[in-house]
Design an enzyme around this catalytic site. Sequence first.
Site, mmCIF file in Angstrom:
data_model
loop_
_atom_site.group_PDB
_atom_site.id
_atom_site.type_symbol
_atom_site.label_atom_id
_atom_site.label_comp_id
_atom_site.label_asym_id
_atom_site.label_seq_id
_atom_site.Cartn_x
_atom_site.Cartn_y
_atom_site.Cartn_z
ATOM 1 N N HIS A 1 0.821 -1.211 0.000
ATOM 2 C CA HIS A 1 0.000 0.000 0.000
ATOM 3 C C HIS A 1 0.857 1.264 0.000
ATOM 4 C CE1 HIS A 1 -3.184 -2.925 0.881
ATOM 5 N NE2 HIS A 1 -3.852 -2.115 0.086
ATOM 6 N N CYS B 1 -9.616 -4.098 -10.337
ATOM 7 C CA CYS B 1 -9.145 -2.872 -9.695
ATOM 8 C C CYS B 1 -7.784 -3.031 -9.039
ATOM 9 C CB CYS B 1 -10.167 -2.354 -8.687
ATOM 10 S SG CYS B 1 -10.388 -3.454 -7.284
ATOM 11 N N GLU C 1 -10.936 -11.444 -4.423
ATOM 12 C CA GLU C 1 -9.500 -11.340 -4.186
ATOM 13 C C GLU C 1 -8.968 -12.505 -3.361
ATOM 14 O OE1 GLU C 1 -8.765 -7.543 -2.299
ATOM 15 O OE2 GLU C 1 -10.462 -7.748 -0.960
ATOM 16 N N ASP D 1 -4.398 -8.896 -4.052
ATOM 17 C CA ASP D 1 -4.595 -9.953 -3.070
ATOM 18 C C ASP D 1 -4.836 -11.307 -3.728
ATOM 19 O OD1 ASP D 1 -4.270 -8.822 -0.494
ATOM 20 O OD2 ASP D 1 -6.042 -7.602 -0.875
HETATM 21 C C1 PEP Z 1 -6.431 -5.721 -4.471
HETATM 22 O O1 PEP Z 1 -6.254 -6.520 -3.554
HETATM 23 O O2 PEP Z 1 -6.089 -5.925 -5.642
HETATM 24 C C2 PEP Z 1 -7.074 -4.424 -4.194
HETATM 25 C C3 PEP Z 1 -7.437 -3.619 -5.165
HETATM 26 O O3 PEP Z 1 -7.225 -4.058 -2.894
HETATM 27 P P1 PEP Z 1 -6.020 -3.585 -1.963
HETATM 28 O O4 PEP Z 1 -4.810 -3.372 -2.819
HETATM 29 O O5 PEP Z 1 -6.452 -2.337 -1.282
HETATM 30 O O6 PEP Z 1 -5.857 -4.724 -1.016
HETATM 31 MG MG MG Z 2 -7.225 -6.249 -1.670
#
Ligand code: PEP
Ligand code: MG
Length: 592
Positions: A203, A516, A445, A469
Amino acid sequence: MPENDSREEIRFAGTAVSPGIVRGRVHLKGVLMDEPESRRIAEGEVEGEKARLRQALVKTREQIIEMRQKIEVSAGSENASIFDAHLLLLEDSTVLDEIMRLLENERRNVDRVYFEVIERYLESLRRIEDPYLRERAIDIEDVARRVLRNLGPGENADEEMVFEGMGEEFILVAHDLTPSDTASIDRNHVMGFATEVGSTVSHTAIMARSLNIPAVVGIPALRSEVETGDVVLLDGYNGLLIIRPSEETLEKYEVLKAEKAVLLDDLQEMRDRETETADGKQITLSANIEFSHEVSQVQKQGAEGVGLFRTEFFYANEEALRTEKAQTRQYIDVAMAVAPNAVIIRTVDLGGDKLMPGLFTEPEPNPFLGWRGIRVCLDEPDIFRPQLRSILRASARGKVGVMFPFICCVEEIRNAVAALDEEKENLRKAGEPFDANIEVGAMIEIPSAALMADELAKEVDFFSIGTNDLVQYTLAVDRVNDRVADLFRTSNPAVLRLIKHVVEAAHRNGIWAGVCGEMAGDLMMTPLMVGFGVDELSVGASQLLSVRRAISRLEVPECQQLVEKIGGVASAVEVETLCRDLAMEKYPELIS
Ligand code: PEP
Ligand code: MG
């Protein structure tokens, strides 16, 4: 160190996580100032040393408050909230009691005693493999460095520190930065950053891209190679940090920078275009955001709405934003700014590497397999219900969708939807308007959710595939661990088969499917996204225009043929070669 230092340049390679080229002086973060000397003091001096500490603490407090105000003005209140945690650390009674005890018992100078107590505290935190405690260690170092300087001789006491830097712009070098560190970076000072650990889908990296800060992670032992003040060049395209870049290197980089500027300029023509393939298949291209203030930037880049509003950063970093009123305001602002396009608000995905002080009091042995996402929400109605009501209220003011993260089984999505329905009823009774047909989605995910896509599709209006994920859990590769980063491949055929299955299951059941995760913005993978029939791609702001151009050069049949071809391929490397070949043929200028 003088800028015309004649020693040879040295290059360090890491992972490029956020594009851009910057040159400037290093500022090292996370190293305590020089050890203060140890000096015996007389019994009569103890009170004086205690007073000296108290004064230093008061001064530090004033500096932190001042810095908080400055950052609030320059980067918004969410980014300034890290300093609230710093203020709390300053008053930590465990640390202060220990210092007072040692001063009385051992009778040594207070700066030395302070240094030793903090070092011991940090040592014990560093030994614990827990992201929340690691984050605390970084905060404690920041605060301790400031206190030690204020305990030092008068002329050093006001020296600018950490995120304030050296009164000019600098390149931050750190062992690691947490997502909240990155959120609190002051763009007026920090041109870019390099860390010793980290990965593309952490993140922290995601945040760097959305804040447009060039960044390279995963350069081992970097802090022992550079010093504060060294002149370096940071290449966020190729993942390089170059100490004392030579004239020749600088010239090459001037050329590269000019080429990138031409490309960016050229891409502007994609801004107001539809997102469609060369043979006319339309795909929705939306953006991922972490903070409401990012909306204007993504709008400028021609996003067709927000496909993922990650709500945990503003929520976890600033207590004031956890109120129902503040959340409602945030969501309404975003909904109105993106209208008539949609914003999909994801309910808070705490856990894993995104912890919230106060909620995660006990460290978990495996945070990514623990209390995370929808699990936290369903267990904590005081968090979940106000957020659902806030989202529903915003749905009356624009086009809003809601989605639930980290779904692993059908019961979870049913319980989440039931909670939403109850909150709809509550608003109805209270006479508050909302969109009764608000679209509800499940993030796919976790492999179990992907495998059960046909069943889950019956419960929702759309799927959003979180590839960050999905890769982590399918391949058992920690997304933030650079040691296993080579295994973290979206091109792994197991991952691709799951994605294909999810999109097909969505369509079989009459719902749409988007992607996403960071894979959505990976230009090498764009042909596969088109070939799979993905309906929506939600990407970081900096990727919008290039993804739109890549799509515009592709035709659906050739992408479907690629999907067929990779169906029979067992290795990720081979998949990558096939994807790269098509990408290079269709949009070579976008592939570096
Ligand atoms: C993902 O897991 O791809 C996602 C978009 O969520 P995050 O990156 O916030 O876990
Ligand atoms: Mg995620």
